[in-house]
Design a protein around this motif. Structure first.
Motif, PDB file in Angstrom:
ATOM      1  N   ALA A   1      40.405 -34.821  -5.758  1.00 43.08           N
ATOM      2  CA  ALA A   1      39.124 -34.737  -5.052  1.00 43.08           C
ATOM      3  C   ALA A   1      39.108 -35.674  -3.849  1.00 43.08           C
ATOM      4  O   ALA A   1      38.610 -35.323  -2.776  1.00 43.08           O
ATOM      5  CB  ALA A   1      37.984 -35.078  -6.002  1.00 43.08           C
ATOM      6  N   ALA A   2      39.672 -36.864  -4.025  1.00 45.60           N
ATOM      7  CA  ALA A   2      39.690 -37.834  -2.928  1.00 45.60           C
ATOM      8  C   ALA A   2      40.577 -37.340  -1.785  1.00 45.60           C
ATOM      9  O   ALA A   2      40.220 -37.432  -0.609  1.00 45.60           O
ATOM     10  CB  ALA A   2      40.190 -39.188  -3.429  1.00 45.60           C
ATOM     11  N   ARG A   3      41.717 -36.766  -2.145  1.00 44.93           N
ATOM     12  CA  ARG A   3      42.613 -36.231  -1.109  1.00 44.93           C
ATOM     13  C   ARG A   3      41.946 -35.065  -0.393  1.00 44.93           C
ATOM     14  O   ARG A   3      42.117 -34.896   0.811  1.00 44.93           O
ATOM     15  CB  ARG A   3      43.939 -35.758  -1.730  1.00 44.93           C
ATOM     16  CG  ARG A   3      44.751 -36.823  -2.425  1.00 44.93           C
ATOM     17  CD  ARG A   3      45.080 -38.019  -1.573  1.00 44.93           C
ATOM     18  NE  ARG A   3      45.831 -37.741  -0.359  1.00 44.93           N
ATOM     19  CZ  ARG A   3      47.154 -37.674  -0.280  1.00 44.93           C
ATOM     20  NH1 ARG A   3      47.888 -37.864  -1.353  1.00 44.93           N
ATOM     21  NH2 ARG A   3      47.751 -37.459   0.865  1.00 44.93           N
ATOM     22  N   ALA A   4      41.204 -34.258  -1.155  1.00 38.87           N
ATOM     23  CA  ALA A   4      40.555 -33.088  -0.557  1.00 38.87           C
ATOM     24  C   ALA A   4      39.527 -33.492   0.493  1.00 38.87           C
ATOM     25  O   ALA A   4      39.247 -32.743   1.421  1.00 38.87           O
ATOM     26  CB  ALA A   4      39.898 -32.234  -1.640  1.00 38.87           C
ATOM     27  N   VAL A   5      38.962 -34.686   0.344  1.00 36.44           N
ATOM     28  CA  VAL A   5      38.004 -35.163   1.344  1.00 36.44           C
ATOM     29  C   VAL A   5      38.748 -35.643   2.592  1.00 36.44           C
ATOM     30  O   VAL A   5      38.151 -35.858   3.644  1.00 36.44           O
ATOM     31  CB  VAL A   5      37.126 -36.293   0.752  1.00 36.44           C
ATOM     32  CG1 VAL A   5      36.122 -36.807   1.765  1.00 36.44           C
ATOM     33  CG2 VAL A   5      36.388 -35.801  -0.474  1.00 36.44           C
ATOM     34  N   GLY A   6      40.047 -35.829   2.465  1.00 37.23           N
ATOM     35  CA  GLY A   6      40.827 -36.265   3.617  1.00 37.23           C
ATOM     36  C   GLY A   6      41.330 -37.692   3.506  1.00 37.23           C
ATOM     37  O   GLY A   6      41.845 -38.253   4.468  1.00 37.23           O
ATOM     38  N   MET A   7      41.157 -38.300   2.318  1.00 32.48           N
ATOM     39  CA  MET A   7      41.636 -39.681   2.156  1.00 32.48           C
ATOM     40  C   MET A   7      43.152 -39.686   2.002  1.00 32.48           C
ATOM     41  O   MET A   7      43.726 -38.785   1.394  1.00 32.48           O
ATOM     42  CB  MET A   7      41.034 -40.294   0.892  1.00 32.48           C
ATOM     43  CG  MET A   7      39.637 -40.787   1.078  1.00 32.48           C
ATOM     44  SD  MET A   7      39.138 -41.720  -0.358  1.00 32.48           S
ATOM     45  CE  MET A   7      37.461 -41.157  -0.458  1.00 32.48           C
ATOM     46  N   SER A   8      43.763 -40.743   2.514  1.00 35.72           N
ATOM     47  CA  SER A   8      45.188 -40.931   2.274  1.00 35.72           C
ATOM     48  C   SER A   8      45.346 -41.340   0.816  1.00 35.72           C
ATOM     49  O   SER A   8      44.381 -41.703   0.157  1.00 35.72           O
ATOM     50  CB  SER A   8      45.727 -42.025   3.176  1.00 35.72           C
ATOM     51  OG  SER A   8      45.110 -43.253   2.846  1.00 35.72           O
ATOM     52  N   ARG A   9      46.567 -41.291   0.346  1.00 34.21           N
ATOM     53  CA  ARG A   9      46.811 -41.656  -1.046  1.00 34.21           C
ATOM     54  C   ARG A   9      46.361 -43.089  -1.310  1.00 34.21           C
ATOM     55  O   ARG A   9      45.727 -43.398  -2.316  1.00 34.21           O
ATOM     56  CB  ARG A   9      48.293 -41.500  -1.352  1.00 34.21           C
ATOM     57  CG  ARG A   9      48.619 -41.836  -2.764  1.00 34.21           C
ATOM     58  CD  ARG A   9      49.316 -40.723  -3.469  1.00 34.21           C
ATOM     59  NE  ARG A   9      50.629 -40.480  -2.951  1.00 34.21           N
ATOM     60  CZ  ARG A   9      51.722 -40.464  -3.728  1.00 34.21           C
ATOM     61  NH1 ARG A   9      51.631 -40.713  -4.989  1.00 34.21           N
ATOM     62  NH2 ARG A   9      52.889 -40.193  -3.211  1.00 34.21           N
TER      63      ARG A   9
ATOM     64  N   ARG B   1      44.113 -44.897   0.298  1.00 34.14           N
ATOM     65  CA  ARG B   1      42.644 -45.015   0.278  1.00 34.14           C
ATOM     66  C   ARG B   1      42.071 -44.478  -1.014  1.00 34.14           C
ATOM     67  O   ARG B   1      41.126 -45.024  -1.565  1.00 34.14           O
ATOM     68  CB  ARG B   1      42.048 -44.250   1.447  1.00 34.14           C
ATOM     69  CG  ARG B   1      42.300 -44.954   2.731  1.00 34.14           C
ATOM     70  CD  ARG B   1      41.221 -44.664   3.754  1.00 34.14           C
ATOM     71  NE  ARG B   1      41.392 -45.616   4.832  1.00 34.14           N
ATOM     72  CZ  ARG B   1      41.504 -45.280   6.117  1.00 34.14           C
ATOM     73  NH1 ARG B   1      41.393 -44.029   6.474  1.00 34.14           N
ATOM     74  NH2 ARG B   1      41.696 -46.198   7.013  1.00 34.14           N
TER      75      ARG B   1
END
Lengths: 257, 215
Positions: B113-121, B123
């Motif tokens: 979910a965090a990656r899907a928002v555009g966060m780097s690994r 972050r």
């Protein structure tokens, strides 16, 4: 005519000797609501994850706004910012309030100032009808509310396209409606969306185009009217018939004019 | 008895100091090792696994001597620092397991979910995974904190004048081993008990409202 926002060319995903989907091609124009239907295990969810680069493709090309995204050296995080994703099981950040769930991406990814991000976060929560639940934690919200927060979280990033991966499949029947109506209002606002769902009522009423997938291939695609009333493929008719039986007469009845 | 306590308790400062070096060192290394184990490439991940398994497979006192002599051969360290750092390194192997388990318990969906928002690994780890994993880690970590506090007594073998060392000296000079070691036991108990109570309190305070992850 404007270039498509999203375009898939011959995308293929193979795990070992297991072909998940093969040579899928279609494009999504701005403002389109495309619904993908098909039996379970057909690769629909994997397809969405591949578009969002959460799962690598085996071959094929994905273009977002005319730029190929699944090429080496492309900043995946940058690509994902422009693609909103809503998951079947919500996947809200459990340790954050509804508002902070929406705000986190704005401050940590977009680098927005806290105040500005909170303002936008509140706006997005209002958009999904949850302005009064901003300070609630995911564990204090119903499934339907959680999914609406998840939609708000994705919308806050101002994505070019929204991907919905069976957004109502994990919900109690009485909570499905609230999520679908949020999605309907998004479609009315001309949000570009690609939705994997089993909600045939939604597909019929909201979709500009329906894609019927089975065993990793597109069997048939067309307008709701084409597929529901004049399906070319026997298999499509059979599937839609079964689904109709499963999900009760009301859906079938509702649309018959 | 009071005199015994008065004498032995003077070692408590050293015991606490050893713990305050070892525990945070083990904490930082433990998190780092857990992250490397879970997210680094196969090679690095393998190295951390071997390190963890090796460290957990040997008694702490044996490792303490090995690390002590290895360290004091390389750099000039006092027994206090050599002992404390060694205990921290040993603890990191156990804490690695605690954090590894906690991160796994958070679930891969949160990362997705965090990656899907555009966060780097990185972050995603920092803002989504660790805040949840650290909360989950408090109960098992509280156990490890108690163990490190008690294992700090091992540095007495290097001649550091902590609680046990002082109790031993006292027992020898007074011929009252029961009172001397009894005083040491009481002081250790009070320390461990306080640490555990504090961490219980912390866990309750940090609890996420509405979330009942079955623990």
């Amino acid at each position: 005519m404007a270039a498509p926002i999203l375009e898939l060319k011959n995308v293929t995903k193979i795990y070992g000797s297991n072909v998940i989907f093969k040579n899928i091609s279609f494009s999504v124009k701005e403002g389109d609501a495309i619904v993908i239907i098909g039996p379970s295990g057909t690769g629909k969810s994997t397809l969405l994850r591949c578009i969002n680069l959460l799962t690598p493709l085996t071959s094929g090309e994905v273009y977002l706004d005319g730029h190929e995204v699944n090429v080496k050296g492309k900043n995946e995080d940058e690509v994902r910012q422009h693609i909103g994703m809503v998951f079947q099981n919500f996947l809200l950040f459990n340790h954050l309030t509804a508002l902070d769930n929406v705000v986190l991406g704005l401050t940590k990814v977009k680098g927005m100032k806290q105040e500005q991000a909170i303002e936008k976060g509140r706006h997005e929560l209002k958009r999904v009808g949850l302005a009064d639940r901003a300070e609630h934690y995911p564990g204090q919200l119903s499934g339907g509310q959680q999914q609406r927060v998840a939609i708000a979280r994705a919308l806050a990033m101002d994505p070019r396209v929204m991907l919905f991966d069976e957004p109502t499949s994990a919900l109690d029947p009485e909570l499905i409606g609230e999520v679908l109506s949020v999605m309907e209002s998004l479609a009315r606002e001309n949000m570009t969306m690609l939705v994997v769902t089993h909600e045939m009522g939604f597909a019929r009423e909201v979709a500009d185009r329906i894609i019927f997938m089975e065993k990793g291939s597109i069997v048939e695609e067309g307008s709701p009217d084409q597929l529901f009333r004049h399906a070319k493929s026997e298999r499509t008719r059979e599937f839609l018939g079964k689904i109709g039986d499963l999900y009760g007469k009301k859906e079938g009845a509702k649309k018959k004019k | 008895m009071l005199i015994f306590l008065q004498y032995v308790v003077q070692g408590a400062g050293v015991t606490i100091a050893v713990t305050l070096v070892a525990l945070p060192l083990g904490f930082i290394l433990g998190i780092l090792l857990a992250l490397l184990y879970l997210y680094a490439g196969r090679f690095v991940s393998g190295i951390t696994a071997v390190f963890g398994t090796a460290m957990r497979g040997v008694p702490p006192i044996v490792l303490l001597f090995i690390l002590y002599f290895a360290m004091s051969g390389a750099v000039n360290l006092t027994p206090f620092w050599a002992g404390s750092l060694s205990l921290g390194i040993i603890s990191s192997a156990y804490q690695m397991e605690i954090f590894r388990g906690a991160i796994l318990a958070v679930g891969s969906g949160q990362m997705m979910a965090a990656r899907a928002v555009g966060m780097s690994r990185w972050r995603a780890i920092r803002y989504v995974i660790l805040p949840q994993a650290l909360r989950l880690a408090i109960p098992p970590w509280s156990n490890e904190a108690a163990i490190v506090l008690k294992d700090s007594s091992l540095v007495y073998a290097l001649g550091v004048a902590e609680i046990l060392r002082r109790a031993q000296l006292l027992a020898a000079s007074t011929q009252q081993p029961f009172l001397a070691y009894g005083a040491a036991a009481l002081i250790y108990f009070i320390l461990v008990f306080s640490v555990n109570r504090f961490l219980d309190w912390l866990q309750k305070r940090m609890q996420i409202p509405g979330l009942h992850l079955s623990v």
